[in-house]
Design a protein around this motif. Structure first.
Motif, mmCIF file in Angstrom:
data_model
loop_
_atom_site.group_PDB
_atom_site.id
_atom_site.type_symbol
_atom_site.label_atom_id
_atom_site.label_comp_id
_atom_site.label_asym_id
_atom_site.label_seq_id
_atom_site.Cartn_x
_atom_site.Cartn_y
_atom_site.Cartn_z
ATOM 1 N N ASN A 29 0.867 -1.171 0.060
ATOM 2 C CA ASN A 29 -0.403 -0.085 0.134
ATOM 3 C C ASN A 29 0.749 1.427 -0.163
ATOM 4 O O ASN A 29 1.869 1.502 0.606
ATOM 5 N N LEU A 30 0.433 2.272 -0.309
ATOM 6 C CA LEU A 30 1.045 3.452 -0.987
ATOM 7 C C LEU A 30 0.464 5.362 -0.582
ATOM 8 O O LEU A 30 -0.254 5.458 -0.717
ATOM 9 N N PRO A 31 0.251 4.991 0.681
ATOM 10 C CA PRO A 31 -0.863 5.993 1.464
ATOM 11 C C PRO A 31 -0.629 6.970 1.010
ATOM 12 O O PRO A 31 0.429 7.746 0.799
ATOM 13 N N ALA A 32 -1.648 7.611 0.931
ATOM 14 C CA ALA A 32 -1.964 9.613 1.012
ATOM 15 C C ALA A 32 -0.948 10.325 1.578
ATOM 16 O O ALA A 32 -0.910 11.217 1.289
ATOM 17 N N THR A 33 -0.895 9.571 2.466
ATOM 18 C CA THR A 33 -0.411 10.457 4.563
ATOM 19 C C THR A 33 0.929 10.555 4.215
ATOM 20 O O THR A 33 1.725 11.414 4.664
ATOM 21 N N GLY A 34 1.418 9.797 3.551
ATOM 22 C CA GLY A 34 2.682 9.200 3.406
ATOM 23 C C GLY A 34 3.127 8.009 4.888
ATOM 24 O O GLY A 34 2.153 7.981 5.240
ATOM 25 N N VAL A 35 4.526 8.330 5.435
ATOM 26 C CA VAL A 35 4.768 7.312 5.743
ATOM 27 C C VAL A 35 5.730 8.121 6.995
ATOM 28 O O VAL A 35 6.093 8.444 6.736
ATOM 29 N N SER A 36 6.088 7.025 8.102
ATOM 30 C CA SER A 36 7.299 7.350 8.984
ATOM 31 C C SER A 36 8.104 7.311 8.718
ATOM 32 O O SER A 36 8.478 6.238 8.504
ATOM 33 N N VAL A 37 9.475 8.061 8.985
ATOM 34 C CA VAL A 37 10.874 8.259 8.438
ATOM 35 C C VAL A 37 10.320 8.907 9.759
ATOM 36 O O VAL A 37 10.980 10.204 10.354
ATOM 37 N N GLY A 38 10.709 8.122 11.055
ATOM 38 C CA GLY A 38 11.177 8.719 12.719
ATOM 39 C C GLY A 38 10.655 9.651 13.007
ATOM 40 O O GLY A 38 9.241 9.377 13.164
ATOM 41 N N SER A 39 10.911 10.652 13.428
ATOM 42 C CA SER A 39 9.778 11.788 13.741
ATOM 43 C C SER A 39 9.265 12.870 12.593
ATOM 44 O O SER A 39 8.649 13.800 12.785
ATOM 45 N N ASP A 40 9.835 12.163 10.974
ATOM 46 C CA ASP A 40 9.270 12.397 9.867
ATOM 47 C C ASP A 40 8.606 12.168 8.931
ATOM 48 O O ASP A 40 8.442 11.491 9.613
ATOM 49 N N THR A 41 7.270 12.152 8.246
ATOM 50 C CA THR A 41 6.676 12.230 6.888
ATOM 51 C C THR A 41 7.750 11.945 5.481
ATOM 52 O O THR A 41 7.934 12.874 4.961
ATOM 53 N N SER A 42 7.383 10.714 5.474
ATOM 54 C CA SER A 42 7.650 10.912 3.773
ATOM 55 C C SER A 42 7.073 10.477 2.484
ATOM 56 O O SER A 42 6.330 9.879 3.159
ATOM 57 N N PRO A 43 7.036 10.613 1.539
ATOM 58 C CA PRO A 43 5.731 9.888 0.862
ATOM 59 C C PRO A 43 6.593 8.636 -0.044
ATOM 60 O O PRO A 43 5.167 8.127 -0.719
ATOM 61 N N GLY A 130 -21.147 -6.503 -9.339
ATOM 62 C CA GLY A 130 -21.855 -5.124 -9.828
ATOM 63 C C GLY A 130 -21.187 -4.492 -10.646
ATOM 64 O O GLY A 130 -20.585 -3.997 -11.716
ATOM 65 N N SER A 131 -21.659 -2.764 -10.211
ATOM 66 C CA SER A 131 -20.434 -1.976 -11.122
ATOM 67 C C SER A 131 -18.726 -2.052 -10.697
ATOM 68 O O SER A 131 -18.430 -0.126 -10.765
ATOM 69 N N THR A 132 -18.890 -2.342 -9.644
ATOM 70 C CA THR A 132 -17.317 -1.889 -9.733
ATOM 71 C C THR A 132 -16.407 -2.990 -10.480
ATOM 72 O O THR A 132 -16.331 -4.435 -10.511
ATOM 73 N N TYR A 133 -14.923 -1.976 -10.471
ATOM 74 C CA TYR A 133 -13.887 -2.824 -10.535
ATOM 75 C C TYR A 133 -12.843 -2.766 -10.728
ATOM 76 O O TYR A 133 -12.273 -1.747 -9.336
ATOM 77 N N GLU A 134 -11.685 -3.309 -10.437
ATOM 78 C CA GLU A 134 -10.775 -3.606 -9.703
ATOM 79 C C GLU A 134 -9.767 -3.314 -11.610
ATOM 80 O O GLU A 134 -9.613 -4.327 -12.141
ATOM 81 N N CYS A 135 -8.303 -2.220 -11.504
ATOM 82 C CA CYS A 135 -7.718 -2.274 -12.607
ATOM 83 C C CYS A 135 -5.789 -2.484 -12.167
ATOM 84 O O CYS A 135 -5.878 -2.018 -10.696
ATOM 85 N N ILE A 136 -5.166 -2.884 -12.732
ATOM 86 C CA ILE A 136 -3.866 -2.929 -12.865
ATOM 87 C C ILE A 136 -3.401 -2.276 -13.909
ATOM 88 O O ILE A 136 -3.794 -2.315 -15.397
ATOM 89 N N TYR A 137 -2.456 -1.045 -14.341
ATOM 90 C CA TYR A 137 -1.970 0.114 -14.377
ATOM 91 C C TYR A 137 -0.387 -0.492 -14.842
ATOM 92 O O TYR A 137 0.182 -0.141 -13.332
ATOM 93 N N GLY A 138 0.123 -1.288 -15.947
ATOM 94 C CA GLY A 138 1.813 -1.255 -16.522
ATOM 95 C C GLY A 138 2.571 -0.296 -16.867
ATOM 96 O O GLY A 138 1.978 -0.168 -17.421
ATOM 97 N N MET A 139 4.015 -0.110 -15.965
ATOM 98 C CA MET A 139 4.278 0.463 -17.482
ATOM 99 C C MET A 139 5.844 -0.038 -17.342
ATOM 100 O O MET A 139 6.623 -0.593 -16.912
ATOM 101 N N LYS A 140 7.228 0.331 -18.113
ATOM 102 C CA LYS A 140 7.916 -0.268 -19.003
ATOM 103 C C LYS A 140 8.908 -0.305 -20.094
ATOM 104 O O LYS A 140 8.258 0.682 -20.947
ATOM 105 N N ASP A 174 -2.263 0.078 -4.332
ATOM 106 C CA ASP A 174 -1.374 -0.280 -3.839
ATOM 107 C C ASP A 174 0.140 -0.147 -5.374
ATOM 108 O O ASP A 174 -0.191 -0.880 -6.362
ATOM 109 N N ILE A 175 0.873 -0.819 -4.772
ATOM 110 C CA ILE A 175 1.967 -0.854 -5.734
ATOM 111 C C ILE A 175 2.913 -1.814 -5.744
ATOM 112 O O ILE A 175 3.417 -2.605 -4.646
ATOM 113 N N ALA A 176 3.741 -2.615 -7.204
ATOM 114 C CA ALA A 176 4.446 -3.185 -7.512
ATOM 115 C C ALA A 176 5.869 -3.038 -7.666
ATOM 116 O O ALA A 176 5.442 -2.212 -9.555
ATOM 117 N N TYR A 177 6.377 -4.260 -8.672
ATOM 118 C CA TYR A 177 7.478 -4.078 -9.455
ATOM 119 C C TYR A 177 7.202 -5.927 -10.227
ATOM 120 O O TYR A 177 7.426 -6.685 -9.144
#
Length: 312
Positions: A29-43, A130-140, A174-177
């Protein structure tokens, strides 16, 4: 006897599916609020920070992922297939795909078009009810041997250190490679940000840039000769929820002597509509952030961004 044989086939088929699911399980998961790095936040989250983000060579070269125990890594047998075992049947194959030339046109090319590689862009989609879908976008990307800097002697191959993609505002992602082929460059980190942050194997360059820059340049770093340390501000990146930036190291012939002309496939998984998307101009940005010198040990490679169309 026939019943036992059929039962054995069913069991083997089930085990095969389970193994396949495990082989494609490590989405992050890639949070919209970033992640904690010590007392700071990183995207940015770290994926494969081996080999000094691509600067290392020999025994210190990046280590390719071998299983999903490697963070963010997927191990598909073929990057044409959706890297998620929930995509079955016809959904295993892309709903849309596009191959575009990576064309640079700036002062370095004498304001003429120079094709430095190609980008392949895929979208897989499945119904989740129903009318809901999930997509995966891939680029190389795959780079070629063309000289982009027509104003300098010798051959300068364009290096891609970051691949950024837009279209994620309001989305949980969510991201992956993956590294197909096996010599593809790993993905070192991924961030919910517009800004690519320069990384070198030198003092002052950080693995997880923190927020607090107060602006959103395409590339942030110190465009100077080796040995010049960045300021703290030149190692920051602010959160931008519409963008995802993948840090990698792709070059037909790198200044450090390595050869990784292909990136891994960079994946983003999220909810989507049931309508096939169309390519959008400038949706993908490819950045050279000068990880090494230009070959003479003194002259820096310039910061360059090339816009490419991509699905949103």
């Amino acid at each position: 006897m026939m019943k036992k044989f059929k039962l054995k086939l069913v069991v083997l088929s089930t085990l095969s599916c389970l193994v396949s699911g495990q082989a494609m399980a490590d989405w992050e998961n890639l949070p919209a609020t970033g992640v904690s790095v010590g007392s700071d936040t990183s995207p940015y989250i770290l994926c494969n920070p081996t080999g000094n983000f691509g600067s290392g060579s020999g025994a210190d070269a990046p280590v390719q992922p071998t299983s999903t125990s490697d963070t963010c890594a997927l191990i598909p047998t073929n990057d044409l297939y959706a890297p998620d075992s929930n995509f079955t049947g016809a959904d295993r194959f892309p709903k849309v795909s596009n191959t575009v030339d990576i064309v640079m046109n700036n002062t370095y090319t004498n304001n003429t078009d120079v094709t430095v590689g190609i980008l392949r862009d895929y979208v897989w989609r499945r119904s989740t009810g129903g009318s809901t879908y999930e997509c995966i976008y891939g680029m190389k990307v795959t780079m070629n041997s063309n000289d982009y800097n027509l104003t300098a002697s010798g051959t300068q191959n364009f290096e891609i250190n970051d691949m950024a993609r837009s279209g994620w505002s309001g989305k949980t992602i969510d991201i992956a490679y993956s590294t197909v082929p096996s010599n593809a460059s790993p993905t070192y980190r991924a961030g919910r940000t517009f800004t690519a942050v320069q990384h070198r194997d030198e003092a002052g360059f950080v693995a997880q840039p923190i927020t607090g820059l107060g602006s959103s340049p395409a590339i942030n770093g110190v465009n100077a000769a080796p040995g010049t340390a960045p300021t703290a501000a030149q190692q920051k990146a602010d959160i931008d929820t519409d963008w995802v930036d993948f840090t990698t190291d792709v070059n037909y012939k790198d200044d450090d002597g390595s050869t990784n002309p292909a990136s891994g496939m960079q994946y983003i998984r999220t909810s989507c509509s049931g309508t096939n998307p169309s390519p959008v101009s400038g949706a993908i940005r490819l950045r050279q952030t000068y990880q090494e010198n230009s070959g003479d040990g003194v002259t820096p490679n310039p910061f360059i961004e090339v816009e490419v169309e991509g699905y949103q």
